[in-house]
Design an enzyme around this catalytic site. Structure first.
Site, short mmCIF file in Angstrom:
data_model
loop_
_atom_site.label_atom_id
_atom_site.label_comp_id
_atom_site.label_asym_id
_atom_site.label_seq_id
_atom_site.Cartn_x
_atom_site.Cartn_y
_atom_site.Cartn_z
N HIS A 127 0.81 -1.22 0.00
CA HIS A 127 0.00 0.00 0.00
C HIS A 127 0.84 1.27 0.00
CE1 HIS A 127 -3.80 -2.04 0.37
NE2 HIS A 127 -3.37 -2.72 1.41
N GLU A 169 -7.07 -12.81 5.46
CA GLU A 169 -7.88 -11.61 5.38
C GLU A 169 -9.13 -11.74 4.51
OE1 GLU A 169 -5.26 -8.49 4.08
OE2 GLU A 169 -4.20 -9.79 2.67
N ASP A 186 -9.08 -5.79 6.21
CA ASP A 186 -9.49 -6.44 4.96
C ASP A 186 -10.46 -7.58 5.22
OD1 ASP A 186 -8.26 -4.89 3.02
OD2 ASP A 186 -6.38 -5.99 3.14
#
Length: 258
Positions: free
Chosen positions: A44, A147, A173
């Protein structure tokens, strides 16, 4: 054996910080601050391989160890990251035992995997570690992120894959995957997390995560988690700025231009 691997094997509580700024200076400052375990987020955040290497050097020069969260389980990317010599990798979105096994295979040399061999890489100190290819699997920590609902259902099979050292729960997530985005304290999300926690305990697998609703780092360690990746560089900066601004009267601030 590096300190991270030793602590994971011993299930010793271990705290680390996220690095989202693509900055060697920030990596250096965090490692020097007293939080020597840092995670460079390549999923990210925007660090290139070259920037990631500079961040690693800065952290390690200050006694730190480095985990890298990779963007995916792409075997070519995993090979190139492994050649930089991190202490561990965090692989996101691992939903099945087959995906976990593929990640292991990409990270380890034969006979433990299918990683392509290059002798003169940073991980082997450019060839100075003579037995690097034979021994590196003993000194490396592979963490896979749980996740999604599918990953929760397959958690026991994933934990059983040889070479997987830790199940790392991604609560945010996970909450989104079961239509509860951001609601990490909701009963359905808590139930999914509890199922993974039970699997980790039953299989004697190390467990990692991030702080979530009603569970700070201290509480998570008390619950038996080995690794908690807590504060981030971006979060620390935002909190510091907010605290500073709260002490300054509005009249002392420049008015933003239209």
């Amino acid at each position: 054996m590096n300190n991270l691997k030793k602590r994971v094997l011993e299930k010793a509580p271990t705290y680390g910080a996220w690095l989202q700024f693509a900055s060697a200076n920030v990596a250096e400052a965090v490692a020097a601050s007293g939080i020597p375990l840092v995670l460079i987020d390549n999923e990210h955040a925007g660090a290139s391989l070259e920037t990631t290497l500079a961040m690693m050097r800065a952290a390690e020069a200050n006694g730190g160890e480095v985990i890298i969260r990779v963007p995916s389980s792409d075997p070519i990317y995993l090979k190139r990251i492994m050649e930089l010599g991190p202490s561990g990798l965090l692989v996101p979105q691992v939903d099945t035992a087959e995906e976990a096994a593929a990640a292991v295979s990409a990270c380890l040399y034969p006979p433990h995997g299918r990683r392509g061999f290059a002798r003169l890489v940073r991980a082997s100190r450019y060839g100075q570690v003579a037995d690097y290819a034979k021994e590196t699997h003993k000194d490396f920590t592979l963490m896979v992120q749980i996740e999604t609902g599918e990953a929760v259902a397959n958690a026991e099979a994933i934990a059983s894959v040889d070479g997987v050292d830790m199940l790392f729960i991604g609560p945010y997530d996970l909450s989104g995957a079961i239509d509860e985005l951001g609601a990490t304290g909701s009963p359905v999300v808590q139930d999914a997390i509890a199922r993974v926690e039970a699997v980790a305990k039953a299989t004697n697998t190390a467990l990692g995560t991030v702080p979530r609703a009603n569970a700070d780092a201290k509480a998570l360690f008390e619950m038996g988690y080995t690794l908690v990746m807590g504060i981030s560089d971006t979060g620390a900066l935002r909190a510091g700025l907010a605290g500073e601004l709260a002490s300054i009267p509005d009249s002392a601030r420049l008015i933003k231009a239209d």
